[in-house]
Design a protein around this motif. Structure first.
Motif, mmCIF file in Angstrom:
data_model
loop_
_atom_site.group_PDB
_atom_site.id
_atom_site.type_symbol
_atom_site.label_atom_id
_atom_site.label_comp_id
_atom_site.label_asym_id
_atom_site.label_seq_id
_atom_site.Cartn_x
_atom_site.Cartn_y
_atom_site.Cartn_z
ATOM 1 N N SER A 141 0.820 -1.201 0.000
ATOM 2 C CA SER A 141 0.000 0.000 0.000
ATOM 3 C C SER A 141 0.863 1.263 0.000
ATOM 4 N N ALA A 142 1.858 1.290 0.876
ATOM 5 C CA ALA A 142 2.737 2.452 0.959
ATOM 6 C C ALA A 142 3.603 2.579 -0.293
ATOM 7 N N LEU A 143 4.050 1.448 -0.839
ATOM 8 C CA LEU A 143 4.862 1.479 -2.049
ATOM 9 C C LEU A 143 4.050 2.022 -3.218
ATOM 10 N N HIS A 144 2.828 1.545 -3.343
ATOM 11 C CA HIS A 144 1.942 2.025 -4.416
ATOM 12 C C HIS A 144 1.761 3.537 -4.323
ATOM 13 N N ALA A 145 1.483 4.016 -3.136
ATOM 14 C CA ALA A 145 1.265 5.458 -2.943
ATOM 15 C C ALA A 145 2.518 6.261 -3.275
ATOM 16 N N GLU A 146 3.674 5.746 -2.883
ATOM 17 C CA GLU A 146 4.924 6.475 -3.113
ATOM 18 C C GLU A 146 5.293 6.484 -4.593
ATOM 19 N N ILE A 147 5.060 5.380 -5.284
ATOM 20 C CA ILE A 147 5.321 5.327 -6.728
ATOM 21 C C ILE A 147 4.481 6.373 -7.449
ATOM 22 N N GLU A 148 3.207 6.437 -7.115
ATOM 23 C CA GLU A 148 2.320 7.373 -7.802
ATOM 24 C C GLU A 148 2.618 8.826 -7.400
ATOM 25 N N ARG A 149 3.065 9.023 -6.185
ATOM 26 C CA ARG A 149 3.416 10.386 -5.769
ATOM 27 C C ARG A 149 4.631 10.889 -6.526
ATOM 28 N N ARG A 150 5.601 10.009 -6.744
ATOM 29 C CA ARG A 150 6.857 10.419 -7.379
ATOM 30 C C ARG A 150 6.788 10.424 -8.900
ATOM 31 N N TRP A 151 6.120 9.415 -9.463
ATOM 32 C CA TRP A 151 6.228 9.210 -10.912
ATOM 33 C C TRP A 151 4.894 9.179 -11.644
ATOM 34 N N GLY A 152 3.810 9.414 -10.931
ATOM 35 C CA GLY A 152 2.510 9.443 -11.586
ATOM 36 C C GLY A 152 1.770 8.124 -11.459
ATOM 37 N N PRO A 153 0.483 8.106 -11.813
ATOM 38 C CA PRO A 153 -0.350 6.918 -11.602
ATOM 39 C C PRO A 153 0.073 5.734 -12.458
ATOM 40 N N LEU A 154 -0.100 4.547 -11.907
ATOM 41 C CA LEU A 154 0.107 3.322 -12.665
ATOM 42 C C LEU A 154 -1.012 3.200 -13.699
ATOM 43 N N PRO A 155 -0.801 2.367 -14.737
ATOM 44 C CA PRO A 155 -1.861 2.185 -15.738
ATOM 45 C C PRO A 155 -3.172 1.745 -15.093
ATOM 46 N N ALA A 156 -4.282 2.204 -15.665
ATOM 47 C CA ALA A 156 -5.599 1.904 -15.108
ATOM 48 C C ALA A 156 -5.853 0.404 -15.033
ATOM 49 N N THR A 157 -5.325 -0.353 -15.998
ATOM 50 C CA THR A 157 -5.522 -1.808 -15.978
ATOM 51 C C THR A 157 -4.902 -2.431 -14.739
ATOM 52 N N ALA A 158 -3.755 -1.927 -14.311
ATOM 53 C CA ALA A 158 -3.098 -2.459 -13.113
ATOM 54 C C ALA A 158 -3.825 -2.006 -11.840
ATOM 55 N N ARG A 159 -4.284 -0.770 -11.824
ATOM 56 C CA ARG A 159 -4.908 -0.235 -10.617
ATOM 57 C C ARG A 159 -6.249 -0.901 -10.324
ATOM 58 N N SER A 160 -6.909 -1.405 -11.369
ATOM 59 C CA SER A 160 -8.241 -1.981 -11.200
ATOM 60 C C SER A 160 -8.239 -3.498 -11.034
ATOM 61 N N ASP A 161 -7.083 -4.125 -11.143
ATOM 62 C CA ASP A 161 -6.974 -5.588 -11.039
ATOM 63 C C ASP A 161 -6.018 -5.916 -9.899
ATOM 64 N N LYS A 162 -6.528 -6.501 -8.837
ATOM 65 C CA LYS A 162 -5.734 -6.753 -7.639
ATOM 66 C C LYS A 162 -4.513 -7.606 -7.926
ATOM 67 N N ASP A 163 -4.675 -8.682 -8.696
ATOM 68 C CA ASP A 163 -3.548 -9.572 -8.984
ATOM 69 C C ASP A 163 -2.514 -8.888 -9.869
ATOM 70 N N LEU A 164 -2.983 -8.141 -10.855
ATOM 71 C CA LEU A 164 -2.077 -7.426 -11.746
ATOM 72 C C LEU A 164 -1.323 -6.337 -10.996
ATOM 73 N N LEU A 165 -2.018 -5.652 -10.096
ATOM 74 C CA LEU A 165 -1.364 -4.623 -9.296
ATOM 75 C C LEU A 165 -0.299 -5.237 -8.404
ATOM 76 N N SER A 166 -0.594 -6.376 -7.797
ATOM 77 C CA SER A 166 0.378 -7.046 -6.932
ATOM 78 C C SER A 166 1.635 -7.432 -7.715
ATOM 79 N N ALA A 167 1.435 -7.946 -8.941
ATOM 80 C CA ALA A 167 2.580 -8.336 -9.760
ATOM 81 C C ALA A 167 3.390 -7.116 -10.181
ATOM 82 N N ALA A 168 2.687 -6.026 -10.529
ATOM 83 C CA ALA A 168 3.383 -4.808 -10.937
ATOM 84 C C ALA A 168 4.196 -4.233 -9.780
#
Length: 249
Positions: free
Chosen positions: A130-157
């Motif tokens: 959770s913290a890693l996801h937030a920090e990535i998006e704070r520094r470099w912008g949002p992850l692709p929508a496909t990854a953000r909406s799919d729990k397994d894909l987000l975990s792998a990313a």
């Protein structure tokens, strides 16, 4: 299984040299494959470490030495060639250049401060998802929508980002001979400290050093691709002419 891939778009008839490209943390080779239409004078070879894109579930490298060894084992560097790396990829390209027996025409380093790197108070790769996801998006912008909406894909990313950040945050520069090839350091004009961040790369070559800023922020490599293609192609062609002239003396 840990498997590194090499992606080669069709080679333009006008290609005079090969540019080997290394992605940023969490990035894939597909980003460089899209450059092919903008770099007619270059054959592009994109090096994709495991754990991303179509190989998202594979085990990713977590240390620079093992990643560089795998690159040297799996990638055939065909002269004349140059190296390009963005962000983490710049450090990877630098270490590959140091390890190669053949000297590249040039090393392009983009949006990455030069080694040795300063220590980090709280390494990102140790954060929970959770913290890693937030920090990535704070520094470099949002992850692709496909990854953000799919729990397994987000975990792998996030696992891919975590491994790449571990490569970066555990990287230890070992002093050694400076490179003999020229270095071009590139930054986005809107990046924090911009080109000033890149000037220290001068200390890592006995050859020529150039620095420049391009429109955009950290991911300036996604903007004005025609301009970037001209910069890369014109520089490599000039290096090739100089190398051929030196050989004829």
């Amino acid at each position: 299984m840990t498997e590194l891939r090499v992606i080669e778009p069709p080679v333009p008839e006008t290609a005079v040299a090969t540019l080997y490209c290394f992605p940023h943390a969490g990035g894939s080779a597909g980003e460089y494959a899209r450059w092919a239409a903008h770099t007619p004078g270059l054959r592009l070879v994109a090096v994709q470490p495991p754990g991303r894109a179509h190989n998202l579930g594979a085990k990713a490298f977590t240390a620079m030495p093992e990643l560089v060894r795998e690159i040297l084992t799996r990638v055939r560097f065909t002269p004349p060639f140059a190296l390009f790396g963005h962000s983490l990829g710049a450090l990877v390209a630098f270490e590959v250049a140091r390890a190669l027996r053949q000297r590249p025409l040039r090393l392009f380093v983009s949006s990455c401060e030069p080694p040795p790197l300063p220590g980090r108070a709280q390494p990102l790769h140790l954060l929970d998802d959770s913290a890693l996801h937030a920090e990535i998006e704070r520094r470099w912008g949002p992850l692709p929508a496909t990854a953000r909406s799919d729990k397994d894909l987000l975990s792998a990313a996030l696992a891919c980002y975590r491994a790449d950040l571990q490569v970066l945050e555990t990287y230890e520069h070992v002093p050694g001979p400076r490179l003999g090839c020229p270095i071009t350091a590139i930054a986005g004009a809107e990046e924090s400290r911009g080109g000033a961040l890149m000037t220290g790369w001068r200390e890592h070559t006995d050859g020529a050093f150039e620095s420049c800023e391009r429109p955009g922020g950290h991911f300036h490599t996604r903007e004005d691709l025609d301009g970037l293609g001209r910069l890369l192609g014109d520089t490599v062609r000039a290096d090739l002419i100089r190398a051929e002239r030196d050989m004829s003396r």
